[in-house]
Scaffold this active site. Sequence first.
Site, short mmCIF file in Angstrom:
data_model
loop_
_atom_site.label_atom_id
_atom_site.label_comp_id
_atom_site.label_asym_id
_atom_site.label_seq_id
_atom_site.Cartn_x
_atom_site.Cartn_y
_atom_site.Cartn_z
CG ASP A 152 -1.88 1.16 1.29
OD1 ASP A 152 -2.33 1.60 0.22
OD2 ASP A 152 -2.19 1.64 2.40
CB SER A 153 0.21 4.82 -0.46
OG SER A 153 -0.88 4.91 0.44
CE1 TYR A 213 2.02 5.09 -3.87
CE2 TYR A 213 0.55 3.21 -4.06
CZ TYR A 213 1.82 3.72 -3.91
OH TYR A 213 2.89 2.85 -3.83
N GLY A 214 -3.53 8.87 -3.54
CA GLY A 214 -4.90 9.27 -3.91
C GLY A 214 -5.04 10.58 -4.65
CB CYS A 234 -3.52 0.30 -2.36
SG CYS A 234 -3.64 2.01 -2.90
CG ASN A 235 -10.00 0.39 -2.12
OD1 ASN A 235 -11.03 -0.18 -2.42
ND2 ASN A 235 -9.47 0.29 -0.92
CB THR A 236 -5.53 4.62 -4.84
OG1 THR A 236 -6.34 5.12 -3.76
CG2 THR A 236 -5.23 5.73 -5.81
CD GLU A 249 0.38 6.55 6.36
OE1 GLU A 249 1.48 6.45 6.92
OE2 GLU A 249 -0.17 5.61 5.75
CB CYS A 263 -9.52 4.44 1.09
SG CYS A 263 -7.80 4.82 1.55
CB THR A 264 -6.74 -0.43 2.60
OG1 THR A 264 -5.68 0.35 2.03
CG2 THR A 264 -7.25 -1.41 1.57
CG HIS A 265 -4.68 4.77 4.55
ND1 HIS A 265 -4.16 4.37 3.35
CD2 HIS A 265 -3.62 5.20 5.29
CE1 HIS A 265 -2.84 4.55 3.36
NE2 HIS A 265 -2.49 5.06 4.53
#
Length: 262
Positions: A11-12, A43-44, A74-76, A152, A184-186
């Site tokens: 992921d990012s 990334y978004g 990561c969906n993005t 984050e 979004c996984t975040h």
Amino acid sequence: MVDGGPIGVFDSGIGGVSIARKIRELLPAEDILYVADTRYAPYGDKSDQYILERSFVVTDFLLSRNVKAVVVACNTATTTCITSLRARYSVPFIGVEPGIKPAVLNSRSGVIGILATQKTLVTDSFAELAHRVSGNVRVEIMACPDFVAQIESLKLNYHEAVGLVEQYVRPLLAKGADTIVLGCTHYVHLAPVIASVAGPDVLIVSTEAAVAKEVQRRLEDIGPELNKSRVGGVEFWSNGPLEYFQKQIHHLWGPQAIIQQF
Ligand code: DGL
């Protein structure tokens, strides 16, 4: 599960840890190698080209560590470039997309809300998915540009996050959404706050468990099971400041986590 290397997950940043956790629960014998592309996050708000190049760099790194499959947690990145990743590499890729289908099946009001990055929401694959599975249900989208930085920085508890969450969730509720998709996984790390703001009548949908199941299925396709009594190792790699990454992973995974620089 097949032997011969860990499952690569990337992921990012720390979003995909929500996916890695479910893979760990379902497949504890597997080794997992998690990569956070922290230095290049988020990334978004980036271009297709940027996300594609970063996904190639991270995949090359994972393959250099002999992973047997790559989970694009990561969906993005999934919605932007999983097709290109599959075309370039022979290893299996498992992606993650917003759970529109389960949300549509659940909705009684006929309106669902999707929280995701700006980039995910403008991709063709998101539009195609929404068109294919939404039927008569209205899909309301909401980009949440401030969520990734909030997550984050580990400001995840109710008091730290409620103001920001209200800003993005209230408009979806006002439009009649009775189901909210974490696209979004975040955002899974903020799920308790999102659920509190949305209230008990709104279902929050996320797809980590479905992704972990899909990983299990794909591994079954490519080889025999690992010894069930084995306990797999988990390593977390980042190209950002390591001390901070350690703090993040210890918070989300526990103090036993192994941290590495890539
Ligand atoms: N966690 C990611 C996703 O699922 C990316 C967030 C970002 O880097 O903007 O979309």
